[in-house]
Design a protein around this motif. Structure first.
Motif, PDB file in Angstrom:
ATOM      1  N   TRP A   1      30.896 -41.636 -29.113  1.00 47.86           N
ATOM      2  CA  TRP A   1      30.592 -40.879 -27.902  1.00 47.86           C
ATOM      3  C   TRP A   1      30.939 -41.645 -26.640  1.00 47.86           C
ATOM      4  O   TRP A   1      31.170 -41.062 -25.602  1.00 47.86           O
ATOM      5  N   VAL A   2      30.901 -42.952 -26.749  1.00 44.18           N
ATOM      6  CA  VAL A   2      31.084 -43.747 -25.551  1.00 44.18           C
ATOM      7  C   VAL A   2      32.462 -43.544 -24.941  1.00 44.18           C
ATOM      8  O   VAL A   2      32.677 -43.846 -23.783  1.00 44.18           O
TER       9      VAL A   2
ATOM     10  N   GLU B   1      33.568 -40.996 -23.828  1.00 44.49           N
ATOM     11  CA  GLU B   1      33.392 -40.175 -22.633  1.00 44.49           C
ATOM     12  C   GLU B   1      32.948 -41.009 -21.443  1.00 44.49           C
ATOM     13  O   GLU B   1      33.318 -40.736 -20.313  1.00 44.49           O
TER      14      GLU B   1
ATOM     15  N   LEU C   1      33.835 -43.854 -20.879  1.00 46.14           N
ATOM     16  CA  LEU C   1      34.966 -44.677 -20.468  1.00 46.14           C
ATOM     17  C   LEU C   1      36.117 -43.839 -19.933  1.00 46.14           C
ATOM     18  O   LEU C   1      37.199 -44.342 -19.710  1.00 46.14           O
TER      19      LEU C   1
ATOM     20  N   GLN D   1      39.729 -52.555 -14.739  1.00 44.74           N
ATOM     21  CA  GLN D   1      38.920 -53.700 -14.323  1.00 44.74           C
ATOM     22  C   GLN D   1      38.613 -54.651 -15.471  1.00 44.74           C
ATOM     23  O   GLN D   1      38.254 -55.799 -15.255  1.00 44.74           O
ATOM     24  N   ALA D   2      38.767 -54.152 -16.678  1.00 46.96           N
ATOM     25  CA  ALA D   2      38.289 -54.920 -17.824  1.00 46.96           C
ATOM     26  C   ALA D   2      38.914 -56.308 -17.887  1.00 46.96           C
ATOM     27  O   ALA D   2      38.229 -57.306 -18.097  1.00 46.96           O
TER      28      ALA D   2
ATOM     29  N   ASP E   1      37.433 -58.749 -15.452  1.00 50.32           N
ATOM     30  CA  ASP E   1      36.015 -59.025 -15.644  1.00 50.32           C
ATOM     31  C   ASP E   1      35.735 -59.867 -16.881  1.00 50.32           C
ATOM     32  O   ASP E   1      34.620 -60.322 -17.084  1.00 50.32           O
TER      33      ASP E   1
ATOM     34  N   ALA F   1      23.618 -50.833 -24.180  1.00 56.55           N
ATOM     35  CA  ALA F   1      23.881 -52.154 -23.597  1.00 56.55           C
ATOM     36  C   ALA F   1      22.823 -52.550 -22.560  1.00 56.55           C
ATOM     37  O   ALA F   1      23.100 -53.306 -21.641  1.00 56.55           O
TER      38      ALA F   1
ATOM     39  N   LYS G   1      20.302 -39.183 -14.259  1.00 55.56           N
ATOM     40  CA  LYS G   1      21.057 -40.175 -15.022  1.00 55.56           C
ATOM     41  C   LYS G   1      22.082 -40.806 -14.092  1.00 55.56           C
ATOM     42  O   LYS G   1      22.678 -40.129 -13.246  1.00 55.56           O
TER      43      LYS G   1
ATOM     44  N   LYS H   1      32.377 -51.012 -10.162  1.00 53.66           N
ATOM     45  CA  LYS H   1      31.679 -50.092 -11.048  1.00 53.66           C
ATOM     46  C   LYS H   1      31.409 -50.749 -12.400  1.00 53.66           C
ATOM     47  O   LYS H   1      32.252 -51.469 -12.924  1.00 53.66           O
ATOM     48  N   THR H   2      30.231 -50.481 -12.953  1.00 58.39           N
ATOM     49  CA  THR H   2      29.957 -50.907 -14.322  1.00 58.39           C
ATOM     50  C   THR H   2      29.737 -49.664 -15.177  1.00 58.39           C
ATOM     51  O   THR H   2      29.303 -48.627 -14.673  1.00 58.39           O
ATOM     52  N   VAL H   3      30.043 -49.774 -16.455  1.00 56.92           N
ATOM     53  CA  VAL H   3      29.934 -48.624 -17.352  1.00 56.92           C
ATOM     54  C   VAL H   3      28.500 -48.483 -17.849  1.00 56.92           C
ATOM     55  O   VAL H   3      27.871 -49.466 -18.235  1.00 56.92           O
TER      56      VAL H   3
ATOM     57  N   TYR I   1      26.966 -47.022 -20.798  1.00 56.79           N
ATOM     58  CA  TYR I   1      27.261 -46.452 -22.108  1.00 56.79           C
ATOM     59  C   TYR I   1      26.153 -45.502 -22.540  1.00 56.79           C
ATOM     60  O   TYR I   1      24.976 -45.792 -22.353  1.00 56.79           O
ATOM     61  N   TYR I   2      26.524 -44.398 -23.161  1.00 60.29           N
ATOM     62  CA  TYR I   2      25.552 -43.441 -23.702  1.00 60.29           C
ATOM     63  C   TYR I   2      24.479 -43.089 -22.674  1.00 60.29           C
ATOM     64  O   TYR I   2      23.296 -43.005 -23.008  1.00 60.29           O
TER      65      TYR I   2
ATOM     66  N   GLU J   1      23.624 -40.415 -20.997  1.00 59.48           N
ATOM     67  CA  GLU J   1      22.851 -39.179 -21.149  1.00 59.48           C
ATOM     68  C   GLU J   1      21.834 -39.298 -22.283  1.00 59.48           C
ATOM     69  O   GLU J   1      20.686 -38.853 -22.165  1.00 59.48           O
TER      70      GLU J   1
END
Lengths: 254, 254
Positions: A43-44, A46, A48, A56-57, A60, A130, A196, A207-209, A211-212, A214
């Motif tokens: 699902w993650v 989405e 990303l 950016q990865a 970082d 995370a 959320k 920006k940071t992700v 994850y999951y 929702e």
């Protein structure tokens, strides 16, 4: 209002959700996964989908402090009750939660802010992807703000009923006899709005992700509902009043 | 295993999810919504993305029994504690839940099945979209089945780490020092697998829509985590053992 008697009240649990943005949800499927499980997808993906994360990865990658690598695991300890007590507690908790109902008439009786704080703090103990804790809780008590919220909700809900959700949805809800009129958003003395956070920001402003996000926020909502139920009693025979809290899940506008 | 001592145990809360199907998630956006809020969109659109639902809507419209229209509202009643007691209970519940940790080493100590049953029954009290209760809980105790599950999870997780999730995800998780090896799926005496039902079936065999099914299941997971924590104690000073349950969220293959 006729129906707003002390016994016609409780926690509202129908979740009505808005999305204020039309982010492109087309997912770039990755090709070439090995073996028979090529159809599986996490699902993650989405989370990303905004390609800026990916760009950016690279830069970082070295931000994490290598020194943390040697931190020891911390032993976890807690009480373990005897089996009989364990069973009794789990039974009582089930019976308590089984008394919760989703209602549409809510008392205007006040509730101590300390209770609201504890309920939200309990929800904030939820696990998250995370450990990003991608939630924002907003407590609204001001009558004017509550009324503004009601107007927005009703406007959106009317669109749902009249056109957005389609004939099928209206048919499925018919037996529940719900509609887009939400008196309780005025009458409840406290609204807890739950947002959320679809992403966060690092100290450097990037920006940071989340994850999951929702799923994480919804789990926190489950704990919030349990916490709301806990400060009520396990017997329902002699009550004099109801519960004035309305919980709704909404998506943060970003 | 070296780390699997009685104190290195608890509830696992890292949610790893598979999707076994690649349903087309492109959403047919509806045009022509009125006013300034044209960008808003209800999440349930995704639940309706399978157009077969829409085709059935017309014929299903009259299935509901009109006689239910005249059913009276049922007054809801419950205990209302004095404010001091209310505050005390909410404080204690927060403190209890705040002791929960996501762990990666789980005790193999047995737990009464009655406790597992009560925990799942508590989760099943969660609210859900249009009261569809779109969840399936599966309890696994058989060592061979647990091991098969572990193999599937590890295979998927290795793909996540090696290629699917990308460099950013691996970087973000680095400080958590997780990997795709999941010993606890063997050691935990009980696994609770939680599936979301992306649709249901009516008595006549037709598909029914499970609105907001992912949110509903996640809320149930939050209540499940709270229920797991409740049958443990509020003090953490004299424990002798840990908690053998692992909760994971997975999507049902349909």
């Amino acid at each position: 209002m006729f129906f707003l008697t002390p016994v016609l009240v409780a926690v509202l649990c129908i979740l009505v959700v808005w999305i204020f943005k039309n982010a492109d949800r087309n997912i770039q499927r990755k090709k070439g996964e090995p073996g028979a499980r090529t159809k599986s997808r996490a699902w993650v993906d989405e989370d990303l989908r905004d390609s800026t994360y990916l760009h950016q990865a690279e830069e970082d990658a070295d931000e994490w402090q290598e020194s943390e690598e040697n931190v020891e695991h911390i032993p976890f300890s807690h009480t373990r009750y005897p089996e009989k007590e364990m069973t009794k507690r789990s039974q009582e908790f089930y019976e308590l939660l089984n008394k919760r109902r989703s209602v549409r008439f809510i008392s205007n009786e006040q509730i101590p802010m300390e209770v609201i704080d504890n309920v939200i703090k309990a929800a904030g103990t939820a696990p998250s992807g995370a450990h990003t804790e991608p939630w924002t809780f907003v407590v609204v008590k001001d009558p004017d703000v509550k009324h503004e919220i009601r107007k927005i909700v009703e406007e959106e809900e009317e669109i749902n009923y009249m056109k957005r959700m389609g004939h099928r949805w209206v048919t499925d809800l018919k037996k529940l006899r719900t509609n887009w009129i939400k008196d309780y958003l005025d009458s409840a003395p406290v609204l807890i709005l739950i947002f959320k956070q679809v992403h966060g920001f690092a100290a450097n402003g990037k920006k940071t992700v989340h994850y999951y996000n929702e799923i994480s926020v919804s789990i926190a909502c489950g704990i919030l509902l349990a916490a709301l139920q806990v400060h009520k009693g396990v017997t329902a025979q002699h009550e004099t009043s109801g519960h004035p809290i309305c919980s709704r899940v909404m998506e943060e506008a970003v």
